[in-house]
Design an enzyme around this catalytic site. Sequence first.
Site, PDB file in Angstrom:
ATOM      1  N   ASN A  26      -7.296  -4.266   5.405  1.00 35.80           N
ATOM      2  CA  ASN A  26      -8.424  -3.765   6.194  1.00 35.80           C
ATOM      3  C   ASN A  26      -9.194  -4.942   6.804  1.00 35.80           C
ATOM      4  OD1 ASN A  26     -10.050  -4.855   4.212  1.00 35.80           O
ATOM      5  ND2 ASN A  26     -10.476  -2.909   3.216  1.00 35.80           N
ATOM      6  N   ASP A 220      -2.848   7.078   2.173  1.00 36.36           N
ATOM      7  CA  ASP A 220      -3.866   6.120   1.758  1.00 36.36           C
ATOM      8  C   ASP A 220      -4.735   5.701   2.947  1.00 36.36           C
ATOM      9  OD1 ASP A 220      -4.877   3.982  -0.239  1.00 36.36           O
ATOM     10  OD2 ASP A 220      -4.273   2.811   1.516  1.00 36.36           O
TER      11      ASP A 220
END
Lengths: 347, 347, 347
Positions: A26, A220
């Site tokens: 991320n 996810d």
Amino acid sequence: MSEPGAVGPGPAAIQVSRIMRPDDANVAGNVHGGTILKMIEEAGAIISTRHCNSQAGEPCVAALARVERTDFLSPVCIGEVANVSAEITYTSRHSVEVQVNVMSENILTGAKKVTNKATLWYVPLSLKNVNKVLEVPPIQYVRKEQEEEGRKRYEEQKLDRLETKQRNGDVIFPVINPDRQTKEPQTVGYSQSSLIHLVGPSDCTLLGFVHGGVTMKLMDEVAGIVAARHCKTNIVTASVDAINFHEKIQKGSVITISGRMTFTSNKSMEIEVFVDAEPFVDESRGRYRAVSAFFTFVSLSREGKALPVPQLLTETEEEKRRFEEGKGRYLQTKAKRQVQLQQAAQQ
Amino acid sequence: MSEPGAVGPGPAAIQVSRIMRPDDANVAGNVHGGTILKMIEEAGAIISTRHCNSQAGEPCVAALARVERTDFLSPVCIGEVANVSAEITYTSRHSVEVQVNVMSENILTGAKKVTNKATLWYVPLSLKNVNKVLEVPPIQYVRKEQEEEGRKRYEEQKLDRLETKQRNGDVIFPVINPDRQTKEPQTVGYSQSSLIHLVGPSDCTLLGFVHGGVTMKLMDEVAGIVAARHCKTNIVTASVDAINFHEKIQKGSVITISGRMTFTSNKSMEIEVFVDAEPFVDESRGRYRAVSAFFTFVSLSREGKALPVPQLLTETEEEKRRFEEGKGRYLQTKAKRQVQLQQAAQQ
Amino acid sequence: MSEPGAVGPGPAAIQVSRIMRPDDANVAGNVHGGTILKMIEEAGAIISTRHCNSQAGEPCVAALARVERTDFLSPVCIGEVANVSAEITYTSRHSVEVQVNVMSENILTGAKKVTNKATLWYVPLSLKNVNKVLEVPPIQYVRKEQEEEGRKRYEEQKLDRLETKQRNGDVIFPVINPDRQTKEPQTVGYSQSSLIHLVGPSDCTLLGFVHGGVTMKLMDEVAGIVAARHCKTNIVTASVDAINFHEKIQKGSVITISGRMTFTSNKSMEIEVFVDAEPFVDESRGRYRAVSAFFTFVSLSREGKALPVPQLLTETEEEKRRFEEGKGRYLQTKAKRQVQLQQAAQQ
């Protein structure tokens, strides 16, 4: 890293390692839990396909049937190496149990951390006829108890798979794309999110069906978007409940992955994720629910400490019911963990 | 293959070649128009960024502002090489025009085909301040007319960009995920589709914004799903109308790419595609329309002949209006093409 | 950049250019040598397949047989453009020599640097019968000497290929995954590493075999992990010894790429890499050694200066022998380079 195998002369363990890249992580540099899940599943697919083809007979591909609940014990960063090691720990007549350990390694400092431990179940499908489940060559056990313990795990997961199959039929509400501007922050509708993906050749096994790991990675991802929308901070996957893969997804399908928040504790969020597949050109069947699962996320400070999470605002009766169910799962997991800690302390 | 450059001492042409792989193509082996559009845009980004930094001054990155209408003249297959060559053909004070030719080459037979010709407009944005548009160094023209013709093209596209900007503001209806089982085949609602994608680091330029080519590839992908759902056959991109990139999309955004069929002729389908961006963690702004465009697809037989297309069933007043507008665009394009053919015949 | 071709009316040169993205690079932003090797091989595959099919006859695909030793002269960074240009410089009856130049270009500053020069050998394999090597159409030479020099290079590499084929048979010890915590840092066992990859459709040529470039990229990746584990700093590929591709690897295989350090000088590390393939579904053959090579890495400071490297601790007789052999290769390369420098000075 490869602990003394539970298994004696059986199939060798396998290890898959990869450096974590920017696309694996991320914005804060924390590797997505989904990246790890995808690696775990690939290692499992390799070792179980290899084992199921180890005796002369019809060639087959091992397809993921189930992943047991797994906890993410520590975050992994870009530049670290994820070392995934897998070994076969039980075989029934038609299925293979694989245990997988993941260790993250900072190759500059040499620091290593256990990231997670997972248990996967695979089923061998004939390469010539995808609907035919083949027989699994038995493995050898060093100790008699290993076989018995394995059989017990096998029976337990089999029961649970039947249950979710029925439960899956129950709940289907499409997660429609919300106009977030008109929604109250912290409501279920505010953070619910979807991803839609066209299944390409690289997503698929030799049989032309989506790798279970590809599906888990997308699940996810959407859960992470829901969690980030809810708490607006850096979030990471803390755990994934058992996932059952009842339905295969064919190459060329469009899959919709939807997530909605179901429960928040002080420092965690539970997100329910659905995967719906639509084989859009070959229309022998319509849209169908392929998988569903619960993901738990936590919010991390820059120093890696768990932050408080804003409480979920439930509006409808359905949302309140799901919140209570989520609370039940949360308390159950907490209780189990304390029992484990006590047992460990007594040893 | 690089034709004698229209431009004299200016910046050198650039060529990009790549073998087409399974991931670049649909199930029938035809390379997605979007794969080609992405390669075109990368070549354009390289040559215009290079040119805009060719004189001392503030460093900048060239951002895609517009792609002119482009026709896909012949399909490309897996294993063929796509040869993309780009050169700068005009510069205004703040923008660069790049012309790109794509040739597919069967490296086994040596057969080459012109795949398409495209014209792209780039604008240099400061690396230090992304909202600052810098000046473009002028290029040299061999013949005086080249500059005048370029200026004419520049003025035309400028007008068109203003128009779509206003039009974009008009129409915003989210394409909600339909329950196809309850819809009549061949209606607009039956085939409308969306993709939702989380923007990762590899999708972005040095400035942290999505490459125009990445966006166009996703737009082509959703248009292809709409077309395949409508006619259930092998479909390929025939042309893309001019696309204007008014709004940048930031790394970490979630983008929704939605397509709906607007018009069918006997052998072609027009699909309108919208791209909406939502910068979900950094919430300084809400969801916004980033791009929209019209794609035209045809259905191909195994021998590569265009097949008849089932007529689109329009239900609402809005759908009927859009169908008529699509028909207008279709007839206008057809008329233009006949004028070109006549001019070519007279030469 | 495209030097006036050594070759006259022969096959046109080809150029491949691409912007380097975050996933192409390590954490320090230096592009992996493997990314460059993969681009080089793709350019070589295109130009030699094109040439081998330039005369009527059985269609074929050029398969990589060998890459000569290549040096990485300067690191490439994210955002820079890698310009790869390839041309055919010699043909024997059954093989094609391709010379490739890579230049990195900072499109912001305009700075260009030669990154490396490589020589690759390809062999045309029939598309209908992968075990049949076809004849190569001869190229035209501008000067007589060019043909003679090419023939000399051809004979030299042929000899070397035979030698490695025998050597390959000798040494096969699997690199077993070590428990690094119990190992002494700087030993061979401490840094040795493996990657395991399942070969997918996009990794393969039209013949269904892995592209040489895909293999080299994975080899560079594992060598990089070994180097980073040994010296715990930012490392980059400095050179790759000649690599011979004796054995094809089929789609659906699992490949294990293993690396171990063999030698360290004051400022460089030599890593030996093995690639073993296991065609686990189609079991006509077992696991086999497909490729092996030596990679040399250096450690770079933030300013791009070569840093001292910790000395490798050898423990077994085997390790000491390999260290001495590595030292031999190191001194030989060093001596060759000095001869080249002297020759250049004398001209």
